[in-house]
Design an enzyme around this catalytic site. Structure first.
Site, PDB file in Angstrom:
ATOM      1  CB  THR A   1      -5.194   3.833  -0.792  1.00 59.83           C
ATOM      2  OG1 THR A   1      -6.457   4.256  -0.288  1.00 59.83           O
ATOM      3  CG2 THR A   1      -5.067   2.337  -0.608  1.00 59.83           C
TER       4      THR A   1
ATOM      5  NE  ARG B   1      -3.170   7.044  -6.833  1.00 54.50           N
ATOM      6  CZ  ARG B   1      -3.519   5.797  -7.040  1.00 54.50           C
ATOM      7  NH1 ARG B   1      -4.751   5.531  -7.424  1.00 54.50           N
ATOM      8  NH2 ARG B   1      -2.681   4.814  -6.876  1.00 54.50           N
TER       9      ARG B   1
ATOM     10  CB  SER C   1      -2.802   3.497  -9.967  1.00 51.40           C
ATOM     11  OG  SER C   1      -3.059   2.137 -10.093  1.00 51.40           O
ATOM     12  CG  HIS C   2      -7.215   2.498 -10.348  1.00 49.56           C
ATOM     13  ND1 HIS C   2      -6.307   2.525  -9.308  1.00 49.56           N
ATOM     14  CD2 HIS C   2      -8.362   2.984  -9.848  1.00 49.56           C
ATOM     15  CE1 HIS C   2      -6.900   3.006  -8.236  1.00 49.56           C
ATOM     16  NE2 HIS C   2      -8.156   3.290  -8.527  1.00 49.56           N
TER      17      HIS C   2
ATOM     18  CE  LYS D   1       3.464   3.412  -5.553  1.00 49.51           C
ATOM     19  NZ  LYS D   1       2.653   2.265  -5.231  1.00 49.51           N
TER      20      LYS D   1
ATOM     21  CG  ASP E   1      -3.066  -0.694 -12.882  1.00 52.14           C
ATOM     22  OD1 ASP E   1      -2.015  -1.261 -13.223  1.00 52.14           O
ATOM     23  OD2 ASP E   1      -3.181  -0.066 -11.810  1.00 52.14           O
TER      24      ASP E   1
ATOM     25  CG  ASP F   1       0.403   1.780 -11.420  1.00 50.83           C
ATOM     26  OD1 ASP F   1      -0.682   1.230 -11.701  1.00 50.83           O
ATOM     27  OD2 ASP F   1       0.840   1.869 -10.259  1.00 50.83           O
TER      28      ASP F   1
ATOM     29  CG  ASP G   1      -0.103  -1.386  -9.402  1.00 46.55           C
ATOM     30  OD1 ASP G   1      -1.032  -1.171 -10.206  1.00 46.55           O
ATOM     31  OD2 ASP G   1       0.114  -0.673  -8.398  1.00 46.55           O
ATOM     32  NE  ARG G   2      -5.817  -1.144  -9.137  1.00 44.94           N
ATOM     33  CZ  ARG G   2      -6.954  -0.687  -8.640  1.00 44.94           C
ATOM     34  NH1 ARG G   2      -8.095  -1.009  -9.240  1.00 44.94           N
ATOM     35  NH2 ARG G   2      -6.958   0.091  -7.595  1.00 44.94           N
TER      36      ARG G   2
ATOM     37  CB  THR H   1      -7.711  -1.257   1.588  1.00 43.94           C
ATOM     38  OG1 THR H   1      -8.848  -2.103   1.757  1.00 43.94           O
ATOM     39  CG2 THR H   1      -7.589  -0.841   0.140  1.00 43.94           C
TER      40      THR H   1
ATOM     41  CD  GLU I   1      -4.758  -4.181  -2.041  1.00 42.96           C
ATOM     42  OE1 GLU I   1      -5.359  -3.551  -1.165  1.00 42.96           O
ATOM     43  OE2 GLU I   1      -4.050  -3.644  -2.892  1.00 42.96           O
ATOM     44  CD  GLU I   2     -11.366  -5.084  -3.498  1.00 46.87           C
ATOM     45  OE1 GLU I   2     -12.048  -5.028  -4.538  1.00 46.87           O
ATOM     46  OE2 GLU I   2     -10.691  -4.127  -3.063  1.00 46.87           O
ATOM     47  CB  SER I   3      -8.701  -3.376  -5.802  1.00 42.16           C
ATOM     48  OG  SER I   3      -7.460  -3.535  -5.135  1.00 42.16           O
TER      49      SER I   3
ATOM     50  CE  LYS J   1      -2.504  -2.699  -7.008  1.00 43.37           C
ATOM     51  NZ  LYS J   1      -2.366  -1.670  -5.968  1.00 43.37           N
TER      52      LYS J   1
ATOM     53  NE  ARG K   1     -12.398   1.556  -3.599  1.00 38.79           N
ATOM     54  CZ  ARG K   1     -12.410   2.149  -4.794  1.00 38.79           C
ATOM     55  NH1 ARG K   1     -13.451   1.958  -5.602  1.00 38.79           N
ATOM     56  NH2 ARG K   1     -11.418   2.923  -5.176  1.00 38.79           N
TER      57      ARG K   1
HETATM   58  C1  VG1 Z   1      -7.770   1.206  -4.294  1.00 39.81           C
HETATM   59  C2  VG1 Z   1      -7.976  -0.265  -4.003  1.00 39.81           C
HETATM   60  C3  VG1 Z   1      -6.814  -0.811  -3.187  1.00 39.81           C
HETATM   61  C4  VG1 Z   1      -5.501  -0.545  -3.942  1.00 39.81           C
HETATM   62  C5  VG1 Z   1      -5.382   0.937  -4.247  1.00 39.81           C
HETATM   63  C6  VG1 Z   1      -4.147   1.247  -5.097  1.00 39.81           C
HETATM   64  O1  VG1 Z   1      -7.744   1.932  -3.082  1.00 39.81           O
HETATM   65  O2  VG1 Z   1      -9.178  -0.472  -3.329  1.00 39.81           O
HETATM   66  O3  VG1 Z   1      -6.999  -2.182  -2.968  1.00 39.81           O
HETATM   67  O4  VG1 Z   1      -4.405  -0.961  -3.173  1.00 39.81           O
HETATM   68  O5  VG1 Z   1      -6.528   1.388  -4.966  1.00 39.81           O
HETATM   69  O6  VG1 Z   1      -4.231   0.560  -6.315  1.00 39.81           O
HETATM   70  P1  VG1 Z   1      -9.017   2.735  -2.532  1.00 39.81           P
HETATM   71  O7  VG1 Z   1      -8.546   3.416  -1.266  1.00 39.81           O
HETATM   72  O8  VG1 Z   1      -9.446   3.663  -3.607  1.00 39.81           O
HETATM   73  O9  VG1 Z   1     -10.061   1.709  -2.265  1.00 39.81           O
HETATM   74  V1  VG1 Z   1      -3.555   1.206  -7.724  1.00 39.81           V
HETATM   75  O10 VG1 Z   1      -3.381   0.055  -8.783  1.00 39.81           O
HETATM   76  O11 VG1 Z   1      -3.122   2.552  -7.216  1.00 39.81           O
HETATM   77  O12 VG1 Z   1      -2.001   1.245  -7.483  1.00 39.81           O
HETATM   78 CO    CO Z   2      -2.020   0.503 -10.195  1.00 36.31          CO
END
Ligand code: VG1
Ligand code: CO
Length: 542
Positions: free
Chosen positions: A18, A22, A112-113, A125, A276, A278, A280-281, A343, A362-364, A375, A495
C-alpha cells in the site's frame, strides 16, 4: 574514493505494498537487501544528473540506510541530494521539499505507523516529482527490476556528516543538508490564520499534542509551542527515538490511550491530537469526544473555507473506498464533485494534480489537501485549530451541529492481525465467490442492495486497479467492507470496516459499537470471520 560495482542476485518479495516496501528491520539489514531495492528504484526512475530528496522518520536503521543510499546515488550519477538534517524528514515535509525544489522525486525511509527497532519494522518508498507516492505502474516496474538485477553500484567512502545544515560532496554528487522543519513551517503559515490561533492560545485555550516519540516532535514544538505560542509542554513525547520509546506510533484510541485517557479525564484540555511514525496520520479528540477520521474529513470539508488557504472553497473531495460516506454528504450539500478511490494515498495524486479534488482522506487517520501530495498529520491538526479559533465552540458542539445538519455515519474498523496468510486469502476468495448470491438477501433486518469487489478506473489516466476490497452495501446506506492489509510484515491482517447511516434528528448520540451492532452481526453472518479464523474477536477496534 571511487564507485564500485557489487555482484548481487535478485531477492524474492521486494514488492511494494500500500505504501512502499515494508519488512522486518533484520530483513532490510540483511546482505544486499536495501542495496538491491535502492538499485531497482534508481534503475526504474533514472539516476544520471537527477536531484532527489532523502529523509526518514528516524526509526532504527534510518541513519545507516541514509548513508548507503547517498553512496549509491553518487555511484549511479545522481547530481544532487537534498537531505533532512540527521536524515530526518516527516513524510509530508519530504513531499513538500520535492515540490518546492522541483526535484525528480525522493526516497522516504519509514514504515509509518508500524513499530520501529532492531526487531520491528523498516520501510523504503519512492515519491514522484509531484511529491506523491509512486503509482502502481512504477512500483510494479521497481519490483520487476528487483527480480532481474545482477549488480548494484556504490561509492566507496566515509559517512557524510548530516548533523547540521550545509553542503557536502560525495564524489561528483552534491549533498545539501537542510533544516527538516523550516520550509514545512512556512508552508503551514501560508495556509492558516496563525494570528487567530495564537490569540486563541493566548486566551487560555489548552491543547495536548502526542507525537508518540516519532517524527512530528520537532515540527509540533516549532509550530505549536514556537510560532503559535502554546505553553511549553503542550507537545508530549516530542523527541523522535529509534524505537519510538517502545510506543506503537499509530494514532488511534487503542495505541494513543494515554491521550484518550487525558481527554476523557477530569481536567481534559480543549483539544487533543496525535500523529504517527512518519507524521502523515492524525487523530483528533475534543474534551470528552473522539472524532472518527471519516467524520474529521467531513468536518474539515464543511469548514475549510474558514482557513485562509481554502477561502476560495474546494474544487472537490476524495476519500478511499472504506472511508465512511460522511464527506459525500458534505460534498452533495456544497455541490462539490466527490471521488471514491482504493486504499492508499497514491490514488489521490492524479485527482490533486488535475485540480479535481482539494481535500482527501482515509478512515485510517489520514487527511490532506493539495498543498502536498501526501496525507499530512500536522496540517489536519492546524486546520482543526483554525476552525476552532474562528468558530469559538468546543469540538463536541461542532460535531453535534455537523451531525444535526448532515446525519451521522457511525463507523468502526475491526482488525484481525497476524492471521495465517493462506487461510486469510482463502477466506477472502470464498467470500468473493459468494458475492453474486447476496443482493436481495436480508441480514439483521437489512437488505443487501449491492455486493462487489471494488475496482477503480482513474478518471485522469484511465488506469484500472482491481481487487481493492469486498463491499456489501445495504439499502439505507449501511455497509461492510473487507480487505487484507498491504502494509503489514507478519502474516495477514484482515480489516473489517463497518458503517451505518442515521439521518437524525433521533439517534445521533449513541455509543458507536452499540449503534453498529446489527452491521457487526450481519458481517459475521456474511463473512464468517470468527468461524474461519478461529478468533473470538478483533485484535484492534478503532
Ligand atoms: C494502511 C491504511 C491505508 C494507508 C496505509 C499507509 O494500509 O489502511 O489507508 O494509506 O496504511 O498509511 P493497509 O494496506 O495496511 O490497510 V501510513 O501512515 O503508511 O503511511
Ligand atoms: Co504514516
Amino acid at each position: 574514493m571511487t564507485a564500485v560495482t557489487h555482484r548481487t542476485a535478485p531477492i524474492a518479495g521486494q514488492k511494494p505494498g500500500t505504501s512502499g516496501l515494508r519488512k522486518k528491520t533484520p530483513v532490510f539489514m540483511g546482505p544486499h537487501y536495501l542495496e538491491n531495492f535502492v538499485q531497482a528504484i534508481l534503475d526504474t526512475v533514472g539516476a544520471a544528473g537527477r536531484t532527489f530528496v532523502l529523509g526518514g522518520d528516524g526509526r532504527y536503521f534510518n541513519d545507516r540506510a541514509a548513508q548507503v543510499i547517498l553512496r549509491m546515488a553518487a555511484a549511479n550519477g545522481v547530481a544532487r541530494m537534498i537531505v533532512g538534517q540527521g536524515a530526518i524528514l516527516s513524510t509530508p515535509a519530504a513531499s513538500h521539499l520535492i515540490r518546492l525544489n522541483r526535484t525528480d522525486g525522493g526516497i522516504i525511509l519509514s514504515a509509518s505507523h508500524n513499530p520501529g527497532g532492531p526487531t520491528e519494522d523498516f520501510g523504503v518508498k519512492f515519491n514522484m516529482p509531484n511529491g506523491g507516492p509512486a503509482p502502481e505502474s512504477v512500483t510494479e516496474a521497481m519490483f520487476a527490476r528487483s527480480q532481474v538485477l545482477t549488480e548494484y553500484r556504490i561509492w566507496e567512502g566515509q559517512d557524510i556528516d548530516l548533523s547540521g545544515p550545509g553542503t557536502a560532496r560525495l564524489g561528483p554528487m552534491t549533498v545539501e543538508i537542510v533544516d527538516p522543519v523550516a520550509d514545512y513551517a512556512r508552508l503551514m503559515e501560508g495556509l492558516f490564520d496563525f494570528d487567530a490561533i495564537r490569540a486563541m492560545f493566548a486566551g487560555g485555550f489548552r491543547m495536548r499534542m502526542d507525537s508518540m516519540c516519532a517524527v512530528t516532535g520537532p515540527y509540533a514544538k516549532a509550530i505549536l509551542e514556537g510560532a503559535l505560542g502554546a505553553p511549553a509542554g503542550t507537545v508530549v513525547n516530542a523527541t523522535p527515538l529509534p524505537d519510538f520509546g517502545g510506543m506503537h506510533p499509530d494514532p488511534n484510541p487503542v495505541w494513543a490511550k494515554a491521550l484518550m485517557d487525558e481527554m476523557f479525564g477530569p481536567d481534559a484540555p480543549d483539544f487533543g491530537a496525535a500523529s504517527d511514525g512518519d507524521g502523515d496520520r492524525n487523530m483528533v479528540v475534543g474534551r470528552g469526544i473522539y472524532v472518527s477520521p471519516s467524520d474529521s474529513l467531513a468536518v474539515l470539508a464543511a469548514n475549510a473555507h474558514l482557513a485562509p488557504g481554502y477561502r476560495g472553497g474546494l474544487k472537490g473531495v476524495a476519500r478511499s473506498m472504506p472511508t465512511s460516506a460522511a464527506v459525500d454528504r458534505v460534498a452533495a450539500a456544497l455541490g462539490l464533485p466527490h471521488y471514491e478511490t482504493p486504499t492508499g494515498w497514491k490514488f489521490f495524486g492524479n485527482l490533486l494534480d488535475a485540480g479535481k479534488a482539494t481535500l482527501c482522506g482515509e478512515e485510517s487517520f489520514g487527511t490532506g489537501s493539495d498543498h502536498v501530495r501526501e496525507k499530512d498529520g500536522l496540517w489536519a491538526i492546524l486546520l482543526w485549530l483554525n476552525i476552532l479559533a474562528v468558530r469559538r465552540q468546543p469540538v463536541a458542539g461542532i460535531m453535534a451541529e455537523h451531525w444535526a445538519r448532515f446525519g451521522r455515519n457511525y463507523y468502526s474498523r475491526h482488525d484481525y492481525e497476524a492471521l495465517p496468510a493462506e487461510g486469510a486469502a482463502a477466506m477472502m476468495a470464498a467470500l468473493r465467490g459468494r458475492l453474486a448470491d447476496l443482493p436481495g438477501r436480508t441480514f439483521e433486518g437489512m437488505t443487501v442492495s449491492a455486493a462487489d469487489d471494488f475496482a477503480y478506473t482513474d478518471p485522469v489516466d484511465g488506469s484500472v486497479s482491481k481487487g481493492q476490497g469486498v463491499r456489501v452495501i445495504f439499502a439505507g446506506g449501511s455497509r461492510i467492507v473487507l480487505r487484507l492489509s498491504g502494509t503489514g510484515t507478519e502474516g495477514a491482517t484482515l480489516r473489517l470496516y463497518l458503517e451505518r447511516y442515521v439521518p437524525g434528528p433521533d439517534g445521533l448520540h449513541e455509543e458507536v459499537q452499540a449503534a453498529l451492532g446489527p452491521v457487526i452481526r450481519a458481517a459475521e453472518s456474511i463473512a464468517a470471520i470468527r468461524a474461519s479464523t478461529g478468533r473470538a474477536g478483533p485484535d484492534v477496534v478503532t
